[in-house]
Write a protein that holds these residues in place. Structure first.
Motif, PDB file in Angstrom:
ATOM      1  N   ALA A   1      -3.975  -2.959   6.452  1.00  0.00           N
ATOM      2  CA  ALA A   1      -3.910  -1.510   6.227  1.00  0.00           C
ATOM      3  C   ALA A   1      -5.177  -0.984   5.759  1.00  0.00           C
ATOM      4  O   ALA A   1      -6.131  -1.519   5.162  1.00  0.00           O
ATOM      5  CB  ALA A   1      -2.961  -0.966   5.192  1.00  0.00           C
ATOM      6  N   ASP A   2      -5.595   0.122   6.571  1.00  0.00           N
ATOM      7  CA  ASP A   2      -6.757   0.875   6.159  1.00  0.00           C
ATOM      8  C   ASP A   2      -6.844   1.524   4.984  1.00  0.00           C
ATOM      9  O   ASP A   2      -5.610   2.160   4.892  1.00  0.00           O
ATOM     10  CB  ASP A   2      -7.335   1.495   7.398  1.00  0.00           C
ATOM     11  N   LEU A   3      -7.643   1.662   3.989  1.00  0.00           N
ATOM     12  CA  LEU A   3      -7.477   2.384   2.740  1.00  0.00           C
ATOM     13  C   LEU A   3      -8.192   3.623   2.595  1.00  0.00           C
ATOM     14  O   LEU A   3      -9.381   3.581   3.197  1.00  0.00           O
ATOM     15  CB  LEU A   3      -7.699   1.342   1.704  1.00  0.00           C
ATOM     16  N   SER A   4      -7.865   4.334   1.847  1.00  0.00           N
ATOM     17  CA  SER A   4      -8.392   5.832   1.512  1.00  0.00           C
ATOM     18  C   SER A   4      -8.578   6.035   0.019  1.00  0.00           C
ATOM     19  O   SER A   4      -7.603   5.489  -0.702  1.00  0.00           O
ATOM     20  CB  SER A   4      -7.910   6.828   2.276  1.00  0.00           C
TER      21      SER A   4
ATOM     22  N   ILE B   1      -5.883   1.671  -8.122  1.00  0.00           N
ATOM     23  CA  ILE B   1      -6.051   2.804  -7.130  1.00  0.00           C
ATOM     24  C   ILE B   1      -7.250   2.752  -6.429  1.00  0.00           C
ATOM     25  O   ILE B   1      -8.285   2.254  -7.113  1.00  0.00           O
ATOM     26  CB  ILE B   1      -5.995   4.020  -8.163  1.00  0.00           C
TER      27      ILE B   1
ATOM     28  N   ASP C   1      -5.457   5.714  -2.558  1.00  0.00           N
ATOM     29  CA  ASP C   1      -4.389   4.827  -1.975  1.00  0.00           C
ATOM     30  C   ASP C   1      -3.933   4.036  -3.186  1.00  0.00           C
ATOM     31  O   ASP C   1      -4.896   3.695  -3.969  1.00  0.00           O
ATOM     32  CB  ASP C   1      -4.506   4.172  -0.986  1.00  0.00           C
ATOM     33  N   GLU C   2      -2.656   3.798  -3.323  1.00  0.00           N
ATOM     34  CA  GLU C   2      -2.324   2.706  -4.252  1.00  0.00           C
ATOM     35  C   GLU C   2      -2.015   1.282  -3.571  1.00  0.00           C
ATOM     36  O   GLU C   2      -1.389   1.383  -2.577  1.00  0.00           O
ATOM     37  CB  GLU C   2      -0.987   3.138  -5.049  1.00  0.00           C
ATOM     38  N   VAL C   3      -2.472   0.280  -4.383  1.00  0.00           N
ATOM     39  CA  VAL C   3      -2.507  -1.137  -3.660  1.00  0.00           C
ATOM     40  C   VAL C   3      -1.856  -1.954  -4.803  1.00  0.00           C
ATOM     41  O   VAL C   3      -2.077  -1.920  -5.937  1.00  0.00           O
ATOM     42  CB  VAL C   3      -3.830  -1.553  -3.449  1.00  0.00           C
TER      43      VAL C   3
ATOM     44  N   VAL D   1       0.695  -1.086   0.138  1.00  0.00           N
ATOM     45  CA  VAL D   1      -0.010   0.017  -0.134  1.00  0.00           C
ATOM     46  C   VAL D   1       0.925   1.171   0.021  1.00  0.00           C
ATOM     47  O   VAL D   1       1.616   1.382   1.076  1.00  0.00           O
ATOM     48  CB  VAL D   1      -0.951   0.069   1.175  1.00  0.00           C
ATOM     49  N   ASN D   2       0.570   2.078  -1.174  1.00  0.00           N
ATOM     50  CA  ASN D   2       1.590   3.276  -1.067  1.00  0.00           C
ATOM     51  C   ASN D   2       2.964   3.077  -1.160  1.00  0.00           C
ATOM     52  O   ASN D   2       3.808   3.920  -0.457  1.00  0.00           O
ATOM     53  CB  ASN D   2       1.092   4.307  -0.188  1.00  0.00           C
TER      54      ASN D   2
END
Length: 140
Positions: A118-121, A134, A124-126, A110-111
């Protein structure tokens, strides 16, 4: 797509297809030339493929857990040897999108950082194997 579908047990609402993969306009960019972290549609979270054969496609994440991997029962099947059979899970619940690596050999990033969870927003890049996503949100 049809509207007012009388064949569906008398429902008057629009018919909604249940295929979670949709196309989006790859020319839609922000003022700085970046892809926006939003995709048209009435859903909460999605993963937009950024590179590879699926670039320009978006996978809509439903509520609950989505298995990602090469397994036949994966909700998001990624057919490449860089992806484990049960690589990761995305969980969209309680207003949060979370990714959890399931002990994959190549890891989940993640990023740019390898994560176990991880919590994502939006934005964010995965990375899962060679696949780059994205995180996007729906707006309808």
């Amino acid at each position: 797509m049809s509207f007012g579908n009388d064949d569906d047990a008398g429902t008057d609402g629009p018919y909604i297809e249940h295929d979670p993969t949709v196309f989006f306009d790859p020319n839609e960019t922000t003022d700085d030339g970046q892809m926006p972290p939003e995709v048209a549609g009435a859903f909460k979270y999605a993963l937009r493929f950024e590179r590879g054969l699926r670039a320009g496609m978006t996978y809509i994440l439903g509520d609950g857990t989505t298995l990602v991997g090469r397994s036949d029962n994966a909700g998001l099947f990624l057919g490449d040897v860089s992806v484990s059979r049960r690589h990761a899970e995305f969980d969209a619940s309680e207003g949060v999108l979370r990714v959890t690596d399931l002990g994959s050999l190549n890891g989940t990033y993640v990023n740019g950082s390898r994560v176990e969870q991880a919590d994502l927003s939006p934005g964010d890049e995965v990375w899962i194997g060679k696949f780059h996503f994205i995180v996007a949100v729906g707006h309808g």
